[in-house]
Each structure stands twice: as structure tokens, then as C-alpha cells.
Design an enzyme around this catalytic site. Structure first.
Site, PDB file in Angstrom:
ATOM      1  N   LEU A 206      -0.197  16.592   7.692  1.00 49.43           N
ATOM      2  CA  LEU A 206      -1.825  16.309   7.180  1.00 49.43           C
ATOM      3  C   LEU A 206      -1.287  15.034   5.841  1.00 49.43           C
ATOM      4  CD1 LEU A 206      -4.498  19.147   6.651  1.00 49.43           C
ATOM      5  CD2 LEU A 206      -2.815  18.591   8.594  1.00 49.43           C
TER       6      LEU A 206
ATOM      7  N   ARG B 160      -8.415   8.502  -4.907  1.00 45.89           N
ATOM      8  CA  ARG B 160      -8.378   9.416  -5.960  1.00 45.89           C
ATOM      9  C   ARG B 160      -6.935   7.732  -6.416  1.00 45.89           C
ATOM     10  NH1 ARG B 160      -9.217  14.889  -5.759  1.00 45.89           N
ATOM     11  NH2 ARG B 160      -8.378  14.652  -4.222  1.00 45.89           N
TER      12      ARG B 160
ATOM     13  N   LYS C  69      -1.543   6.299   0.521  1.00 49.01           N
ATOM     14  CA  LYS C  69      -0.932   6.880   0.101  1.00 49.01           C
ATOM     15  C   LYS C  69       0.254   7.956  -0.187  1.00 49.01           C
ATOM     16  CE  LYS C  69      -2.749  11.758  -1.341  1.00 49.01           C
ATOM     17  NZ  LYS C  69      -3.725  12.339  -2.523  1.00 49.01           N
TER      18      LYS C  69
ATOM     19  N   LYS D 213      29.131 -14.105  -5.376  1.00 51.60           N
ATOM     20  CA  LYS D 213      28.397 -13.336  -4.973  1.00 51.60           C
ATOM     21  C   LYS D 213      28.612 -13.882  -3.844  1.00 51.60           C
ATOM     22  CE  LYS D 213      26.302 -16.316  -2.373  1.00 51.60           C
ATOM     23  NZ  LYS D 213      25.809 -18.166  -1.790  1.00 51.60           N
TER      24      LYS D 213
ATOM     25  N   TYR E  19      30.685 -18.855 -12.361  1.00 50.17           N
ATOM     26  CA  TYR E  19      29.465 -18.797 -11.000  1.00 50.17           C
ATOM     27  C   TYR E  19      30.895 -18.780  -9.842  1.00 50.17           C
ATOM     28  CZ  TYR E  19      27.284 -18.551  -7.090  1.00 50.17           C
ATOM     29  OH  TYR E  19      26.926 -19.086  -5.728  1.00 50.17           O
TER      30      TYR E  19
END
Ligand code: UD1
Ligand code: CA
Length: 454
Positions: A8, A15, A22, A350, A365
Site C-alpha cells: 500500500l 506528516r 512519501k 576528468k 588539471y
């Protein structure tokens, strides 16, 4: 015996005070709903049915074909919700587990116990209960003098005497399917709230004079239901401990599991030590004998064996074996560090591959680059990979020595073996075993100092 779960999940979660349904609120990185469905897998034989309502689109989208969804509209209570599964399941299953999607800590073992109890029950229904000092708004289990279950009384209608009852309704039930569909229609609307309570089904069984079995569970933690964000944080802490304990029992060390945050589904090999304040998320796999943390965040990454990752961040990255990383290094998507690579403080990588033995100690870098084995990247080296429009590649061979503060203006290629002098801006390809030097000429002039030398 066909066993199907009905979950369910249509309630609003008022609340929680939230826009997100939820049941999609995460617990250790996975929605509540995921945890419940995982637990149910081991106790059921059929595809689960999820009753959706509030935020139905989002919940259905998340579920995909992991479950069959039925819409409950309007939402008239838990009894009404369970009834929605009838059209889908009538005649198709022997046994139905009904449970609430806001109980994410219930274990597969517990559901199995419930099903087993019901299998041996001559009556149509078994339910899970727990004894606890703090009732947390749960329904109370009322027993007859002979000890059999008589009713579930919701907290707000319970008499002061009933409120003292310590045995609570957890919210997991196992039914004989045929009896369930019939009994659900006999639940009457609650006069106070105008809802149909699934819990009233117990009184229907009692009226039918058929036995109701209760499985008294001894782990209160497992029965934490989530109605507020306070409950959510309690459940998160409990789930975190459960995950961490499992890793520790599998040979992973944790200096302080209370501040070690590992998402459900992460894999870690034995003799790896996870130091405090480390977060490991997503689809991450970590091998054996590593030291991870402290103060480290890893997401969707793969780490081999015997690596050290200190105070660093990795996202979508790969470390092979014996890599030494940090403190304060950052690997972004597509970073691939082969074995024995060393990357020190303030290095960022990267979309690049660093081959075996590459050293990159300080402030660099590296983006869209491939770097050959045993190349040294001096402090402050930058691949200038972005020309304002697109990312350009840098290719560096083996045994290259990149001097401090070198700018590599991409696209560019350095063959095997060159050296670059400190502060060089490299704009042209560099052939094998050559030296690149050349700074713009410096002019040094005499200055008049404002304050005179004494
Ligand atoms: C419920 C039980 C209570 C039990 C507690 C344990 C009832 C009437 N009460 O109370 O005895 O101790 O759980 O956690 O069942 N839902 C629907 N449709 C609806 C209403 C609810 O799908 O119309 C779903 C909700 O999304 C939720 C679950 O049913 O996942 C339970 O509803 P909730 O309102 O949280 O019930 P509790 O007040 O916790
Ligand atoms: Ca609830």
C-alpha cells in the site's frame, strides 16, 4: 503455493510535509519502496502489486515493470487500498501478503516467517506484532483472556486502558486470498474518519470464528514505520548500521561505523578499511585491502585492490590496483587511473586515462587526455582542453617529464620521452625524446622604491 505481495503506497504522507511521494524518500540512497520490495522478494513467488494514489505518476515511473500498479482514487483508507488489488489478483494467487510501503526496515526473513505461520494456520489470516514501550501511534493488539487476538484498535479510538497495551500492530499481514477478497468487502466505513481500515479485518475473522495467528516479532528496530521525517532519520540510522554490520561481517573494517555512510548495493572486498566520514554511493565496487577515507566521497566508481584514497572525491571514476590518491584530489566522470598511479593534493582528472605509474603530485588539471606509462606531471600542469566551444584532446606518451606549470594547449600530442621546462606553454606537437623550453623573454628593470632603504 503462489504468494503475492500487495504494497500500500497511495497515501499522501501528510506528516512528512513534502512534495515528493512519501515512499520515494530515500533511505541509504534507495527509495523506501525499494527496500520493502527487496525484502518481499524472498517471501513471495509472484510479481508484487503496488497500490498507488498520491504522486502515482512518479511512483509508477520509478517502479517501471518491477511491479504491477493499481490506482486507488480517492484514497479511502488502508482497507479500501487493499481492495484495489482484487481485480488483478482474484483467482491468481493462493496467499496475499499485505503490507505498507512506509515500513522499509522489515526483513525478508520476517516476511518469510509470516508466510510460514500462515501456511500452518487453519484460519485465513496471520499478522505481525511487536512489543514496545513507545507506541509511536501504532494500532494496539487487543487479546482475549485466552490469549487469542481479538482486535486491532487504532490509537485515536483506543480507551485509556487500551492505550496502555504494549503489543502493537506492525502492519504486515498474510491472508488466504479467497477469504481476503470477501472480507475486505465486509469492512465498514469508520464513522469518525470516513475511511475503511484494513485493521478492522481482524474483527471480521473473529466474528467468523476462524483463528487469527499473531507472529510476535522481537526486533522493534525492524518495525520502525515512517510517518515523519524524524522517523525517516531514525530508520536511516538503523539501515546504515545494518548495511555497515553486513560489510564488517564480510571482512571490511570500519573505524567508526556510526559516521560511515554506505548506500545499499555497494560492494566492498575484505581487508578494506573504511575510515570515518566517508560516503560511498550508487553503483560502486571496491576491492580488497584498500584504505578509503577519512573524509572521502565516492559515487558510481570502481576501485581495485590495495589503493589509498585520502580525503578525496570520486565520481564515475576507475582506480586499478595500488593507486595512491589524495589528500584533496578529485576524479570526475571518465577518469581512469591504472595501477601504481599517484595523484596528490589538488589534482583534478576528468575523461582521461593515466597509465601505469603516472605521477601527478600537486595542483594539476587533466581533462580529455591520455597519458602514457611512467610519465611525470609536474606541479601546476594544466591541459587547456576547452577552446570556448568544444573539448579538445591531449595525448601524452610514455616516460614524459612535464615540468612545473606547463600549459598544454589542446589539441596536442607529445610522443614518448620529451621533457618540458618550467612554465612552458606548449602549442605544437612534440616529437620523441625532445626538450621543450622557451619562455617569453623577461625584461628586468630597476625600480625606484617609494620607501627609501635605511
Ligand atoms: C497503520 C495501521 C496501524 C499500524 C501502522 C503501522 C491502519 C488503519 N492502521 O497506521 O494499525 O500500527 O500502520 O505502521 O491500517 N495507504 C494507502 N491508501 C490509503 C491510506 C493509506 O495506500 O487510503 C497506505 C499509505 O501510503 C501507507 C500505508 O497505507 O504506506 C499506511 O498508511 P498510514 O496512514 O501511514 O497508516 P498508519 O497511521 O501508520
Ligand atoms: Ca504509517
Amino acid at each position: 503455493m503462489k504468494v503475492t505481495a500487495v504494497l500500500l503506497a497511495a497515501g499522501q504522507g501528510t506528516r512528512m510535509k513534502t512534495d515528493l511521494p512519501k515512499v520515494l524518500h530515500p533511505l541509504c540512497g534507495k527509495p523506501m519502496l525499494w527496500h520493502v520490495l527487496e525484502a518481499l522478494k524472498s517471501a513471495t513467488t509472484e510479481k508484487p502489486v503496488v497500490i498507488v494514489g498520491h504522486g502515482a505518476d512518479a511512483v509508477q515511473k520509478y517502479l517501471g515493470d518491477a511491479a504491477d500498479c493499481v490506482l486507488q482514487e480517492p484514497q479511502l483508507g488502508t482497507g479500501h487500498a487493499a481492495m484495489q488489488a482484487e481485480s488483478l489478483l482474484k483467482g491468481k494467487t493462493d496467499v496475499v501478503i499485505v503490507t505498507y510501503a512506509d515500513m522499509p526496515l522489515l526483513r525478508g526473513e520476517t516476511f518469510k516467517r509470516l508466510v510460514e505461520t500462515q501456511r500452518l494456520n487453519s484460519g485465513p489470516l496471520s499478522l505481525l506484532t511487536v512489543i514496545a514501550d513507545d507506541p509511536r501511534g501504532f494500532g494496539r493488539i487487543v487479546r482475549k483472556p485466552d490469549g487469542t487476538v481479538e482486535a486491532i484498535v487504532e490509537e485515536y479510538v483506543a480507551t485509556p486502558e487500551q492505550q496502555q497495551i504494549k503489543e502493537l500492530n506492525v502492519g504486515a499481514y498474510c491472508f488466504k486470498a479467497d477469504w481476503l477478497w470477501d472480507a475486505l468487502h465486509r469492512i465498514e466505513k469508520n464513522p469518525k474518519k470516513g475511511e475503511y481500515y484494513l485493521t478492522d479485518i481482524v474483527e471480521i475473522a473473529v466474528k467468523d470464528e476462524v483463528p487469527v495467528q499473531a507472529v510476535l516479532h522481537d526486533d522493534f528496530i525492524e518495525t520502525i514505520g515512517i510517518n515523519t521525517r524524524v522517523h525517516l532519520s531514525e530508520a536511516e540510522a538503523a539501515m546504515r548500521m545494518r548495511i555497515n554490520h553486513e560489510h564488517m561481517l564480510n571482512g571490511v573494517s570500519m573505524m567508526n561505523p556510526a559516521v560511515t555512510y554506505i548506500e545499499a548495493g555497494v560492494k566492498i572486498g575484505k581487508d578494506t578499511l573504511i575510515m570515518p566520514n566517508t560516503y560511498i554511493h550508487g553503483k560502486t565496487e571496491i576491492g580488497e585491502g584498500n584504505v578509503i577515507g577519512p573524509n572521502t566521497m565516492i559515487r558510481d566508481s570502481r576501485i581495485g585492490n590495495r589503493c589509498k584514497v585520502l580525503a578525496s572525491v570520486m565520481e564515475g571514476a576507475i582506480l586499478e590496483d595500488d593507486v595512491d590518491m589524495g589528500p584533496f584530489a578529485r576524479l570526475r566522470k571518465g577518469a581512469h587511473l591504472k595501477s601504481h598511479v599517484h595523484i596528490g593534493n589538488f589534482g583534478e582528472v576528468k575523461d582521461s586515462t593515466l597509465s601505469e605509474g603516472v605521477k601527478m603530485g600537486h595542483f594539476s588539471y587533466i581533462g580529455n587526455a591520455t597519458i602514457g606509462a611512467n610519465t611525470n606531471i609536474g606541479a601546476g600542469t594544466i591541459t587547456a582542453n576547452y577552446d570556448g566551444e568544444k573539448k579538445n584532446p591531449t595525448e601524452i606518451g610514455e616516460d614524459v617529464f612535464i615540468g612545473s606549470d606547463t600549459m598544454l594547449v589542446a589539441p596536442i600530442k607529445l610522443e614518448d620521452g620529451p621533457r618540458t621546462g618550467a612554465g612552458v606553454v606548449v602549442t605544437k606537437n612534440v616529437p620523441e625524446d625532445t626538450l621543450v623550453i622557451g619562455m617569453t623573454e623577461r625584461a628586468i628593470r630597476k625600480l625606484e622604491r617609494k620607501t627609501k632603504k635605511k
